[in-house]
Design a protein around this motif. Structure first.
Motif, PDB file in Angstrom:
ATOM      1  N   SER A 221       0.833  -1.207   0.000  1.00  0.00           N
ATOM      2  CA  SER A 221       0.000   0.000   0.000  1.00  0.00           C
ATOM      3  C   SER A 221       0.868   1.257   0.000  1.00  0.00           C
ATOM      4  O   SER A 221       0.516   2.265  -0.605  1.00  0.00           O
ATOM      5  CB  SER A 221      -0.990   0.000   1.167  1.00  0.00           C
ATOM      6  N   GLY A 222       2.016   1.187   0.652  1.00  0.00           N
ATOM      7  CA  GLY A 222       2.954   2.307   0.599  1.00  0.00           C
ATOM      8  C   GLY A 222       3.449   2.540  -0.820  1.00  0.00           C
ATOM      9  O   GLY A 222       3.539   3.676  -1.288  1.00  0.00           O
TER      10      GLY A 222
ATOM     11  N   VAL B 115      10.734   5.588  -8.282  1.00  0.00           N
ATOM     12  CA  VAL B 115      11.506   5.889  -7.077  1.00  0.00           C
ATOM     13  C   VAL B 115      10.576   6.175  -5.898  1.00  0.00           C
ATOM     14  O   VAL B 115      10.800   5.696  -4.779  1.00  0.00           O
ATOM     15  CB  VAL B 115      12.483   7.063  -7.318  1.00  0.00           C
ATOM     16  N   GLY B 116       9.512   6.924  -6.153  1.00  0.00           N
ATOM     17  CA  GLY B 116       8.527   7.193  -5.100  1.00  0.00           C
ATOM     18  C   GLY B 116       7.915   5.910  -4.573  1.00  0.00           C
ATOM     19  O   GLY B 116       7.720   5.749  -3.360  1.00  0.00           O
ATOM     20  N   ALA B 117       7.605   4.972  -5.469  1.00  0.00           N
ATOM     21  CA  ALA B 117       7.026   3.692  -5.060  1.00  0.00           C
ATOM     22  C   ALA B 117       7.991   2.911  -4.183  1.00  0.00           C
ATOM     23  O   ALA B 117       7.606   2.351  -3.146  1.00  0.00           O
ATOM     24  CB  ALA B 117       6.629   2.875  -6.285  1.00  0.00           C
ATOM     25  N   ILE B 118       9.250   2.888  -4.569  1.00  0.00           N
ATOM     26  CA  ILE B 118      10.258   2.149  -3.792  1.00  0.00           C
ATOM     27  C   ILE B 118      10.429   2.769  -2.407  1.00  0.00           C
ATOM     28  O   ILE B 118      10.446   2.062  -1.388  1.00  0.00           O
ATOM     29  CB  ILE B 118      11.596   2.104  -4.555  1.00  0.00           C
ATOM     30  N   LEU B 119      10.554   4.089  -2.361  1.00  0.00           N
ATOM     31  CA  LEU B 119      10.779   4.762  -1.073  1.00  0.00           C
ATOM     32  C   LEU B 119       9.570   4.662  -0.148  1.00  0.00           C
ATOM     33  O   LEU B 119       9.709   4.401   1.051  1.00  0.00           O
ATOM     34  CB  LEU B 119      11.160   6.227  -1.312  1.00  0.00           C
ATOM     35  N   ALA B 120       8.369   4.850  -0.689  1.00  0.00           N
ATOM     36  CA  ALA B 120       7.168   4.746   0.139  1.00  0.00           C
ATOM     37  C   ALA B 120       6.917   3.291   0.546  1.00  0.00           C
ATOM     38  O   ALA B 120       6.407   3.034   1.640  1.00  0.00           O
ATOM     39  CB  ALA B 120       5.962   5.334  -0.580  1.00  0.00           C
TER      40      ALA B 120
ATOM     41  N   GLY C 187       8.838   2.752   3.587  1.00  0.00           N
ATOM     42  CA  GLY C 187       8.127   3.303   4.736  1.00  0.00           C
ATOM     43  C   GLY C 187       7.007   2.392   5.191  1.00  0.00           C
ATOM     44  O   GLY C 187       6.824   2.150   6.393  1.00  0.00           O
ATOM     45  N   GLY C 188       6.243   1.855   4.248  1.00  0.00           N
ATOM     46  CA  GLY C 188       5.175   0.919   4.588  1.00  0.00           C
ATOM     47  C   GLY C 188       5.717  -0.356   5.204  1.00  0.00           C
ATOM     48  O   GLY C 188       5.130  -0.911   6.145  1.00  0.00           O
ATOM     49  N   TRP C 189       6.839  -0.828   4.696  1.00  0.00           N
ATOM     50  CA  TRP C 189       7.486  -2.017   5.254  1.00  0.00           C
ATOM     51  C   TRP C 189       7.902  -1.772   6.702  1.00  0.00           C
ATOM     52  O   TRP C 189       7.706  -2.628   7.565  1.00  0.00           O
ATOM     53  CB  TRP C 189       8.691  -2.390   4.397  1.00  0.00           C
ATOM     54  N   LEU C 190       8.458  -0.576   6.958  1.00  0.00           N
ATOM     55  CA  LEU C 190       8.838  -0.247   8.333  1.00  0.00           C
ATOM     56  C   LEU C 190       7.621  -0.251   9.262  1.00  0.00           C
ATOM     57  O   LEU C 190       7.696  -0.754  10.390  1.00  0.00           O
ATOM     58  CB  LEU C 190       9.503   1.136   8.379  1.00  0.00           C
ATOM     59  N   THR C 191       6.500   0.285   8.779  1.00  0.00           N
ATOM     60  CA  THR C 191       5.285   0.285   9.588  1.00  0.00           C
ATOM     61  C   THR C 191       4.833  -1.144   9.865  1.00  0.00           C
ATOM     62  O   THR C 191       4.447  -1.468  10.995  1.00  0.00           O
ATOM     63  CB  THR C 191       4.161   1.068   8.887  1.00  0.00           C
ATOM     64  N   GLY C 192       4.866  -1.984   8.854  1.00  0.00           N
ATOM     65  CA  GLY C 192       4.486  -3.390   9.023  1.00  0.00           C
ATOM     66  C   GLY C 192       5.369  -4.107  10.024  1.00  0.00           C
ATOM     67  O   GLY C 192       4.895  -4.873  10.859  1.00  0.00           O
ATOM     68  N   ARG C 193       6.652  -3.842   9.966  1.00  0.00           N
ATOM     69  CA  ARG C 193       7.591  -4.465  10.913  1.00  0.00           C
ATOM     70  C   ARG C 193       7.318  -3.976  12.336  1.00  0.00           C
ATOM     71  O   ARG C 193       7.378  -4.759  13.285  1.00  0.00           O
ATOM     72  CB  ARG C 193       9.033  -4.141  10.542  1.00  0.00           C
ATOM     73  N   ARG C 194       7.020  -2.698  12.477  1.00  0.00           N
ATOM     74  CA  ARG C 194       6.739  -2.133  13.794  1.00  0.00           C
ATOM     75  C   ARG C 194       5.476  -2.764  14.371  1.00  0.00           C
ATOM     76  O   ARG C 194       5.399  -3.044  15.559  1.00  0.00           O
ATOM     77  CB  ARG C 194       6.592  -0.610  13.694  1.00  0.00           C
ATOM     78  N   ALA C 195       4.486  -3.007  13.520  1.00  0.00           N
ATOM     79  CA  ALA C 195       3.227  -3.601  13.976  1.00  0.00           C
ATOM     80  C   ALA C 195       3.427  -5.057  14.400  1.00  0.00           C
ATOM     81  O   ALA C 195       2.763  -5.540  15.314  1.00  0.00           O
ATOM     82  CB  ALA C 195       2.174  -3.505  12.883  1.00  0.00           C
TER      83      ALA C 195
END
Length: 127
Positions: A64-65, A109-114, A117-125
């Motif tokens: 989704s990111g 590039v925007g897709a990769i970077l976002a 960010g989404g991956w980091l949120t998933g890992r945090r959850a």
């Protein structure tokens, strides 16, 4: 780390502002700077990259990111090229032989970077 408001929990107006208006306006600013200073262009491009990662943090996973990043990257690229064309200045950084590819590159590039960010949120959850 402070909690972010999920993009899906934001009102429609805020979503449009964050996914379309802000990237377009910031891209336009970068497009104007493109004809003035290479250094300023690269600094603002780095700020845009950080913004893409931060936008991804508002999403629960990388997929989704990435979708949001694809949109904001393309809108950013469109704003950049339109403002640069309107300004009519000579680019201080090469846009390549097919400047419209800037939109595609910025979207990827925007897709990769976002997505990051989404991956980091998933890992945090998860943890």
């Amino acid at each position: 780390m402070p909690e972010t408001i999920p993009f899906s929990d934001r009102g429609r107006g805020a979503q449009v502002l964050l996914a379309a208006v802000v990237p377009f306006v910031f891209g336009a600013i970068v497009g104007l700077v493109l004809g003035v200073s290479a250094v300023a262009y690269w600094i603002l491009s780095a700020v845009a990259a950080i913004g893409a990662v931060l936008a991804g943090l508002e999403h629960p996973d990388a997929r989704s990111g990435a979708l949001r990043g694809l949109l904001i990257g393309a809108v950013y690229g469109i704003g950049l090229l339109l403002a640069h064309a309107v300004a009519g200045t000579h680019a201080k950084v090469s846009l390549g032989s097919v400047p419209l590819l800037v939109i595609v590159i910025d979207a990827i590039v925007g897709a990769i970077l976002a997505a990051f960010g989404g991956w980091l949120t998933g890992r945090r959850a998860e943890g």
